[in-house]
Design a protein around this motif. Structure first.
Motif, PDB file in Angstrom:
ATOM      1  N   MET A 190       0.836  -1.183   0.000  1.00  0.00           N
ATOM      2  CA  MET A 190       0.000   0.000   0.000  1.00  0.00           C
ATOM      3  C   MET A 190       0.876   1.241   0.000  1.00  0.00           C
ATOM      4  SD  MET A 190      -1.366  -0.160   3.943  1.00  0.00           S
ATOM      5  CE  MET A 190      -2.280   1.356   3.777  1.00  0.00           C
ATOM      6  N   LEU A 191       0.299   2.395  -0.338  1.00  0.00           N
ATOM      7  CA  LEU A 191       1.057   3.627  -0.401  1.00  0.00           C
ATOM      8  C   LEU A 191       1.353   4.161   0.985  1.00  0.00           C
ATOM      9  CD1 LEU A 191      -0.748   5.521  -3.279  1.00  0.00           C
ATOM     10  CD2 LEU A 191       1.407   4.312  -3.368  1.00  0.00           C
ATOM     11  N   PRO A 192       2.407   4.976   1.114  1.00  0.00           N
ATOM     12  CA  PRO A 192       2.685   5.594   2.394  1.00  0.00           C
ATOM     13  C   PRO A 192       1.505   6.438   2.840  1.00  0.00           C
ATOM     14  CG  PRO A 192       4.476   5.968   0.831  1.00  0.00           C
ATOM     15  CD  PRO A 192       3.345   5.364   0.075  1.00  0.00           C
ATOM     16  N   SER A 193       1.331   6.554   4.144  1.00  0.00           N
ATOM     17  CA  SER A 193       0.238   7.344   4.688  1.00  0.00           C
ATOM     18  C   SER A 193       0.306   8.770   4.187  1.00  0.00           C
ATOM     19  CB  SER A 193       0.325   7.323   6.222  1.00  0.00           C
ATOM     20  OG  SER A 193      -0.655   8.143   6.779  1.00  0.00           O
ATOM     21  N   ASN A 194      -0.821   9.250   3.664  1.00  0.00           N
ATOM     22  CA  ASN A 194      -0.971  10.624   3.192  1.00  0.00           C
ATOM     23  C   ASN A 194      -0.054  10.970   2.023  1.00  0.00           C
ATOM     24  OD1 ASN A 194      -2.890  11.230   5.212  1.00  0.00           O
ATOM     25  ND2 ASN A 194      -1.250  11.622   6.693  1.00  0.00           N
ATOM     26  N   ALA A 195       0.461   9.950   1.310  1.00  0.00           N
ATOM     27  CA  ALA A 195       1.399  10.242   0.224  1.00  0.00           C
ATOM     28  C   ALA A 195       0.759  11.074  -0.871  1.00  0.00           C
ATOM     29  CB  ALA A 195       1.934   8.930  -0.361  1.00  0.00           C
ATOM     30  N   LEU A 196      -0.442  10.688  -1.293  1.00  0.00           N
ATOM     31  CA  LEU A 196      -1.087  11.424  -2.372  1.00  0.00           C
ATOM     32  C   LEU A 196      -1.426  12.848  -1.949  1.00  0.00           C
ATOM     33  CD1 LEU A 196      -3.458   8.669  -3.799  1.00  0.00           C
ATOM     34  CD2 LEU A 196      -1.255   9.415  -4.677  1.00  0.00           C
ATOM     35  N   ASN A 197      -1.926  13.030  -0.727  1.00  0.00           N
ATOM     36  CA  ASN A 197      -2.229  14.371  -0.246  1.00  0.00           C
ATOM     37  C   ASN A 197      -0.965  15.216  -0.150  1.00  0.00           C
ATOM     38  OD1 ASN A 197      -4.929  13.803  -0.025  1.00  0.00           O
ATOM     39  ND2 ASN A 197      -4.799  13.193   2.124  1.00  0.00           N
ATOM     40  N   SER A 198       0.126  14.580   0.285  1.00  0.00           N
ATOM     41  CA  SER A 198       1.392  15.297   0.393  1.00  0.00           C
ATOM     42  C   SER A 198       1.861  15.800  -0.960  1.00  0.00           C
ATOM     43  CB  SER A 198       2.461  14.387   1.002  1.00  0.00           C
ATOM     44  OG  SER A 198       3.715  15.003   1.000  1.00  0.00           O
ATOM     45  N   LEU A 199       1.739  14.972  -1.971  1.00  0.00           N
ATOM     46  CA  LEU A 199       2.145  15.385  -3.307  1.00  0.00           C
ATOM     47  C   LEU A 199       1.268  16.509  -3.820  1.00  0.00           C
ATOM     48  CD1 LEU A 199       2.986  12.069  -5.165  1.00  0.00           C
ATOM     49  CD2 LEU A 199       4.503  13.985  -4.744  1.00  0.00           C
TER      50      LEU A 199
ATOM     51  N   ASP B  69      -0.171  -2.066  -9.848  1.00  0.00           N
ATOM     52  CA  ASP B  69      -1.626  -2.032  -9.927  1.00  0.00           C
ATOM     53  C   ASP B  69      -2.089  -0.595 -10.152  1.00  0.00           C
ATOM     54  OD1 ASP B  69      -1.067  -0.908  -7.464  1.00  0.00           O
ATOM     55  OD2 ASP B  69      -2.301  -2.304  -6.309  1.00  0.00           O
ATOM     56  N   ASP B  70      -3.408  -0.387 -10.180  1.00  0.00           N
ATOM     57  CA  ASP B  70      -3.944   0.951 -10.443  1.00  0.00           C
ATOM     58  C   ASP B  70      -3.514   1.950  -9.376  1.00  0.00           C
ATOM     59  OD1 ASP B  70      -5.195   0.149 -12.780  1.00  0.00           O
ATOM     60  OD2 ASP B  70      -7.112  -0.279 -11.801  1.00  0.00           O
ATOM     61  N   LEU B  71      -3.451   1.511  -8.117  1.00  0.00           N
ATOM     62  CA  LEU B  71      -3.096   2.423  -7.041  1.00  0.00           C
ATOM     63  C   LEU B  71      -1.662   2.926  -7.193  1.00  0.00           C
ATOM     64  CD1 LEU B  71      -4.103   3.749  -4.444  1.00  0.00           C
ATOM     65  CD2 LEU B  71      -3.270   1.759  -3.177  1.00  0.00           C
ATOM     66  N   TYR B  72      -0.733   2.020  -7.499  1.00  0.00           N
ATOM     67  CA  TYR B  72       0.659   2.429  -7.700  1.00  0.00           C
ATOM     68  C   TYR B  72       0.769   3.340  -8.927  1.00  0.00           C
ATOM     69  CZ  TYR B  72       5.805   1.850  -7.658  1.00  0.00           C
ATOM     70  OH  TYR B  72       7.160   2.045  -7.595  1.00  0.00           O
ATOM     71  N   CYS B  73       0.043   3.022  -9.980  1.00  0.00           N
ATOM     72  CA  CYS B  73       0.062   3.873 -11.173  1.00  0.00           C
ATOM     73  C   CYS B  73      -0.441   5.282 -10.850  1.00  0.00           C
ATOM     74  CB  CYS B  73      -0.770   3.250 -12.286  1.00  0.00           C
ATOM     75  SG  CYS B  73      -0.008   1.810 -13.061  1.00  0.00           S
ATOM     76  N   ASN B  74      -1.488   5.376 -10.037  1.00  0.00           N
ATOM     77  CA  ASN B  74      -1.997   6.691  -9.648  1.00  0.00           C
ATOM     78  C   ASN B  74      -0.950   7.473  -8.859  1.00  0.00           C
ATOM     79  OD1 ASN B  74      -4.441   6.173 -10.878  1.00  0.00           O
ATOM     80  ND2 ASN B  74      -5.467   5.539  -8.990  1.00  0.00           N
ATOM     81  N   TYR B  75      -0.280   6.781  -7.952  1.00  0.00           N
ATOM     82  CA  TYR B  75       0.776   7.410  -7.165  1.00  0.00           C
ATOM     83  C   TYR B  75       1.890   7.933  -8.073  1.00  0.00           C
ATOM     84  CZ  TYR B  75       4.367   7.768  -3.457  1.00  0.00           C
ATOM     85  OH  TYR B  75       5.338   8.203  -2.589  1.00  0.00           O
ATOM     86  N   LEU B  76       2.345   7.088  -9.000  1.00  0.00           N
ATOM     87  CA  LEU B  76       3.403   7.497  -9.906  1.00  0.00           C
ATOM     88  C   LEU B  76       2.950   8.635 -10.814  1.00  0.00           C
ATOM     89  CD1 LEU B  76       4.939   4.046 -10.911  1.00  0.00           C
ATOM     90  CD2 LEU B  76       5.902   5.751  -9.361  1.00  0.00           C
ATOM     91  N   ASP B  77       1.722   8.595 -11.249  1.00  0.00           N
ATOM     92  CA  ASP B  77       1.193   9.654 -12.105  1.00  0.00           C
ATOM     93  C   ASP B  77       1.303  11.006 -11.406  1.00  0.00           C
ATOM     94  OD1 ASP B  77      -0.350  10.516 -14.521  1.00  0.00           O
ATOM     95  OD2 ASP B  77      -1.836  11.039 -13.001  1.00  0.00           O
ATOM     96  N   LEU B  78       0.890  11.057 -10.152  1.00  0.00           N
ATOM     97  CA  LEU B  78       0.958  12.300  -9.400  1.00  0.00           C
ATOM     98  C   LEU B  78       2.404  12.672  -9.062  1.00  0.00           C
ATOM     99  CD1 LEU B  78      -0.627  14.588  -8.209  1.00  0.00           C
ATOM    100  CD2 LEU B  78      -1.129  13.183  -6.207  1.00  0.00           C
ATOM    101  N   LEU B  79       3.232  11.673  -8.754  1.00  0.00           N
ATOM    102  CA  LEU B  79       4.639  11.938  -8.468  1.00  0.00           C
ATOM    103  C   LEU B  79       5.341  12.537  -9.679  1.00  0.00           C
ATOM    104  CD1 LEU B  79       7.112  11.641  -6.547  1.00  0.00           C
ATOM    105  CD2 LEU B  79       7.476   9.388  -7.592  1.00  0.00           C
ATOM    106  N   PHE B  80       5.144  11.943 -10.856  1.00  0.00           N
ATOM    107  CA  PHE B  80       5.794  12.452 -12.065  1.00  0.00           C
ATOM    108  C   PHE B  80       5.363  13.887 -12.357  1.00  0.00           C
ATOM    109  CE2 PHE B  80       5.940   7.818 -13.737  1.00  0.00           C
ATOM    110  CZ  PHE B  80       7.061   7.563 -12.969  1.00  0.00           C
ATOM    111  N   THR B  81       4.077  14.162 -12.200  1.00  0.00           N
ATOM    112  CA  THR B  81       3.580  15.517 -12.426  1.00  0.00           C
ATOM    113  C   THR B  81       4.223  16.499 -11.448  1.00  0.00           C
ATOM    114  OG1 THR B  81       1.458  14.676 -13.249  1.00  0.00           O
ATOM    115  CG2 THR B  81       1.509  16.954 -12.467  1.00  0.00           C
ATOM    116  N   THR B  82       4.313  16.097 -10.189  1.00  0.00           N
ATOM    117  CA  THR B  82       4.913  16.954  -9.173  1.00  0.00           C
ATOM    118  C   THR B  82       6.385  17.217  -9.455  1.00  0.00           C
ATOM    119  OG1 THR B  82       3.378  16.116  -7.503  1.00  0.00           O
ATOM    120  CG2 THR B  82       5.364  17.183  -6.698  1.00  0.00           C
ATOM    121  N   LEU B  83       7.121  16.188  -9.883  1.00  0.00           N
ATOM    122  CA  LEU B  83       8.533  16.372 -10.177  1.00  0.00           C
ATOM    123  C   LEU B  83       8.746  17.341 -11.334  1.00  0.00           C
ATOM    124  CD1 LEU B  83       9.928  12.722  -9.801  1.00  0.00           C
ATOM    125  CD2 LEU B  83       9.977  14.581  -8.133  1.00  0.00           C
TER     126      LEU B  83
END
Length: 335
Positions: free
Chosen positions: A1-10, A297-311
């Motif tokens: 699973m993703l780190p706690s609050n990772a998506l909100n943090s990004l 999976d979809d959740l990791y892809c969503n995380y990476l999608d937001l991470l790449f945009t943020t970077l």
């Protein structure tokens, strides 16, 4: 699973702009192009032709399966490159130990096959033309080798390279290369040992067989600093942040330092220290009785999608979006 609050943090940090970064520490000469202060690469393990009709899908469904997620990310992020570590002749069906009385007998247990297997040759990539054509057609994608069978006798069955000597390692590498060549699958000259294990005999064989790079050290826990070294999986004591040549054969090593369970701050720290953010995934999340923490999976892809945009927003044009093959080509370019 993703780190706690990772998506909100990004989401909250995406518009912060480029921060002041530390001076780039000592690293291999010219591994970064002029004007770039750090780099990002993304690699995916365990790619082979299994479909959803098999025990678990690992690329065989092409755009309708896991590789479709890869293609979507490449479309959404035109700067992104990906390295797919493909196993030439994948054998395990199960990824857990099957119950057997033989596995309880000392000595004998070290010489038997523990998991269930596919029929011999079923997953050889040179028998799956559509799979090969799809991989060759993916944009900004390089193919590298991930073992030969991803299998070894005994309880550490996923650790393919253990006690083999240099000649045996070289023979296994040549078998894999022959399968790739017969399939017409483009190959970047890279290697990821199954279960990360990289014994000295394999290092020597990779250099002798003209491989250009290898990825073994995997460390998601060691605090980030310019002199940080790997201390988790695979090769230990190599640079956590920078490509590093191994021994006399100029084989370039890359450490994996980020995955689905890592926080966005770890990515920022690696980049702010002038390093290579080396993001790792496995092509499937659950299969063969095992669940991957970094399964794509979809959740990791969503995380990476937001991470790449943020970077992109945070670092702009100072960040080199690249691949292990591109870096090795730059480091090993003729003087």
């Amino acid at each position: 699973m993703l780190p706690s609050n990772a998506l909100n943090s990004l989401a909250s940090q995406g518009d912060m702009g480029i921060l002041n970064r530390m001076n780039a520490p000592s690293s291999p000469p010219d591994w970064l192009p002029p004007g770039k202060t750090a780099a990002v690469c993304f690699s995916i393990d365990d790619v082979h032709p299994a479909t959803s009709q098999d025990d678990y899908e690992t690329g065989g469904d092409l755009g309708d399966g896991a590789l479709g997620r890869v293609e979507t990310m490449l479309h959404r992020h035109p700067q992104l490159k990906v390295t797919l570590f493909v196993t030439p002749d994948w054998r395990p069906r199960g990824l857990v130990r099957r119950p057997s009385l033989l596995t309880r007998i000392p000595i004998v247990r070290e010489h038997i096959i523990w998991p269930t297997l596919h029929p011999e040759g079923k997953m050889r990539v040179d028998r799956h033309a559509a799979f090969v054509d799809y991989l060759n057609a993916l944009p900004r994608t390089e193919i590298a080798m991930h073992g030969l069978h991803h299998l070894h006798r005994g309880p550490r069955f996923a650790v393919e390279f253990q006690e083999q000597g240099q000649l045996e390692c070289a023979g296994m590498l040549r078998q894999g290369l022959d399968i790739f060549m017969n399939a017409g699958l483009k190959h970047s000259g890279g290697f990821q040992p199954p279960a990360w294990n990289l014994p000295q005999a394999l290092i020597q064989a990779l250099g002798d067989e003209s491989f250009r790079y290898v990825s073994s050290g995997r460390d998601l826990l060691t605090p980030v600093s310019p002199d940080a070294q790997t201390a988790m999986s695979g090769l230990r004591g190599v640079s956590l942040l920078f490509p590093q040549e191994l021994a006399h054969n100029r084989l370039l090593h890359f450490s994996a330092n980020f995955q689905a369970t890592s926080t966005p701050q770890r990515a920022f720290d690696i980049i702010d220290n002038g390093g290579l953010l080396s993001i790792k995934a496995h092509i499937f999340k659950t299969g063969g009785g095992h669940t991957m923490a970094d399964g794509l999976d979809d959740l990791y892809c969503n995380y990476l999608d937001l991470l790449f945009t943020t970077l992109r927003q945070r670092y702009g044009d100072t960040l080199w979006w690249t691949s292990m093959g591109d870096i090795s080509e730059r480091v090993h370019k003729p003087c």
